[in-house]
Design an enzyme around this catalytic site. Structure first.
Site, mmCIF file in Angstrom:
data_model
loop_
_atom_site.group_PDB
_atom_site.id
_atom_site.type_symbol
_atom_site.label_atom_id
_atom_site.label_comp_id
_atom_site.label_asym_id
_atom_site.label_seq_id
_atom_site.Cartn_x
_atom_site.Cartn_y
_atom_site.Cartn_z
ATOM 1 C CE1 TYR A 32 1.066 -0.228 4.432
ATOM 2 C CE2 TYR A 32 0.010 1.916 4.370
ATOM 3 C CZ TYR A 32 0.818 1.004 5.015
ATOM 4 O OH TYR A 32 1.372 1.329 6.218
ATOM 5 N NE ARG A 51 6.745 4.432 0.361
ATOM 6 C CZ ARG A 51 6.441 5.238 1.379
ATOM 7 N NH1 ARG A 51 7.376 5.606 2.242
ATOM 8 N NH2 ARG A 51 5.216 5.695 1.527
ATOM 9 N NE ARG A 99 -5.601 -19.441 4.514
ATOM 10 C CZ ARG A 99 -4.729 -20.317 5.016
ATOM 11 N NH1 ARG A 99 -4.796 -21.578 4.676
ATOM 12 N NH2 ARG A 99 -3.789 -19.920 5.866
ATOM 13 C CG HIS A 101 0.791 -20.736 3.013
ATOM 14 N ND1 HIS A 101 -0.348 -21.390 3.384
ATOM 15 C CD2 HIS A 101 1.273 -20.176 4.146
ATOM 16 C CE1 HIS A 101 -0.551 -21.247 4.679
ATOM 17 N NE2 HIS A 101 0.414 -20.503 5.176
ATOM 18 C CE LYS A 146 3.125 3.418 3.330
ATOM 19 N NZ LYS A 146 3.322 3.494 4.759
ATOM 20 C CD GLU A 178 10.313 2.251 10.177
ATOM 21 O OE1 GLU A 178 10.142 3.237 9.441
ATOM 22 O OE2 GLU A 178 10.124 1.078 9.787
ATOM 23 C CG LEU A 202 8.260 2.718 4.619
ATOM 24 C CD1 LEU A 202 7.850 1.434 3.918
ATOM 25 C CD2 LEU A 202 7.042 3.552 4.926
HETATM 26 N N1 PDD Z 1 2.850 5.223 7.470
HETATM 27 N N2 PDD Z 1 7.643 4.045 8.776
HETATM 28 C C1 PDD Z 1 6.482 3.368 8.920
HETATM 29 C C2 PDD Z 1 6.521 2.040 9.599
HETATM 30 C C3 PDD Z 1 5.277 3.917 8.440
HETATM 31 O O1 PDD Z 1 4.136 3.231 8.566
HETATM 32 C C4 PDD Z 1 5.294 5.211 7.819
HETATM 33 C C5 PDD Z 1 4.062 5.866 7.282
HETATM 34 C C6 PDD Z 1 6.529 5.870 7.711
HETATM 35 C C7 PDD Z 1 6.643 7.240 7.061
HETATM 36 O O2 PDD Z 1 6.607 7.133 5.656
HETATM 37 P P1 PDD Z 1 6.054 8.353 4.772
HETATM 38 O O3 PDD Z 1 6.827 9.555 5.143
HETATM 39 O O4 PDD Z 1 6.304 7.911 3.384
HETATM 40 O O5 PDD Z 1 4.567 8.493 5.104
HETATM 41 C C8 PDD Z 1 7.674 5.265 8.188
HETATM 42 C C9 PDD Z 1 1.634 5.635 6.807
HETATM 43 C C10 PDD Z 1 1.357 7.094 6.857
HETATM 44 C C11 PDD Z 1 0.486 4.755 7.259
HETATM 45 O O6 PDD Z 1 0.723 3.565 7.378
HETATM 46 O O7 PDD Z 1 -0.641 5.236 7.435
#
Ligand code: PDD
Length: 281
Positions: A32, A51, A99, A101, A146, A178, A202
């Site tokens: 996503y 990304r 379903r 894996h 992501k 993070e 991320l």
């Molecule tokens: N999340 N690290 C993680 C684990 C995140 O979920 C996010 C953002 C970021 C920051 O990435 P960016 O600057 O590209 O938004 C870092 C989004 C906003 C969410 O899951 O809703």
């Protein structure tokens, strides 16, 4: 009622339906993006779509659309939902299949896009800062992807909320990686530290903007992870994300960070960030 985009059509949100056999539903098999929109214009769209491709490659899924097709779908949805400030969420799953894996063959991916009003960050988060707690980073080894599989992040964020904090700062092997839903920064003796881009974090789009703004304005920044001990003693701590921008942490594990108020380097970065946003990024 907002409209959403699902597999080739725009439709009312309550009319959009996905099969219970969708691999996103059964296996969390999808990726996503979250893209902020200011005054009807997507912020850093190219970075988000690049990304997305990296995430899709990381889970061996084909991209259902070209960059310009994505751009067209997203811009149309933003317009259909009235422009202004929005938060666009897009998701691609491996699609509908019995379903198993093992990946299905010849399955069409499910592509879904929604957008909601982007609420401004509460003013007190900027004037007083937010609270955070440290937790062990229990996530998988591919945090650069992501993925929609957010159960660890959700458990961590809930633990922070239960402790009266807004974010969890995650520790892996003694180092800050993070936040549960954000990138993290420590300011020590005037230098900004943020973990390097690898599979432990991320690669945040907001993080890229922060790095660019620091470089352009001669604010020292190094892409280097800080230890848990450095984190506890930092002068300033921040987090960044597309929906929350750059926020100062003033309480960590119940203790003041620095003087317990948003720091001077954060103030400078926030001013630069707001100007950058206004200029259209
Ligand atoms: N999340 N690290 C993680 C684990 C995140 O979920 C996010 C953002 C970021 C920051 O990435 P960016 O600057 O590209 O938004 C870092 C989004 C906003 C969410 O899951 O809703």
């Amino acid at each position: 009622m907002n409209e959403v985009y699902l597999n080739g059509e725009f439709l009312a949100a309550d009319k959009a339906q996905v099969s219970v056999f969708d691999r996103g539903f059964l296996l969390g098999d999808g990726v996503y993006e979250v893209i902020p929109v200011y005054a009807g214009v997507c912020f850093q769209l190219a970075g988000h779509l690049t990304r997305l491709q990296v995430s899709l490659d990381g889970v061996r899924m084909a991209n259902p659309y070209t960059i310009s097709q994505w751009q067209d779908i997203i811009e149309q949805l933003v317009e259909r939902n009235g422009g202004g400030d929005q938060s666009v969420y897009l998701q691609v799953t491996r699609g509908v299949a019995p379903r198993d894996h093992v990946f299905p063959t010849n399955t069409t991916p499910t592509a879904f896009v929604m957008s909601n009003a982007l609420h401004p960050v509460p003013e007190k988060y900027k004037t007083q800062g937010i609270a955070a707690i440290t937790l062990q980073d229990i996530r998988w080894q591919n945090c650069n992807i992501k993925a929609i599989t957010l159960l660890p992040n959700s458990l961590l964020k809930q633990q922070a909320q239960d402790a009266g904090a807004q974010e969890a700062l995650l520790i892996r092997d003694g180092y800050l990686t993070e936040g549960a839903a954000s990138n993290a920064y420590a300011v020590i003796d005037g230098t900004i530290y943020t973990a390097p881009k690898d599979e432990k974090v991320l690669p945040g789009i907001t993080r890229e903007v922060v790095i660019e703004l620091a470089e352009k304005n001669n604010i020292p920044l190094v892409e280097q992870a800080v230890t848990e001990q450095q984190l506890q003693q930092a002068d300033e701590l921040w987090v960044s994300s597309s929906t929350k921008e750059v926020l100062p942490i003033t309480i960590l594990n119940g203790n003041k960070v620095g003087a317990g108020v948003p720091g001077v380097v954060w103030q400078q970065m926030d001013t630069l960030y707001q100007d950058y946003k206004k200029s259209g990024g």
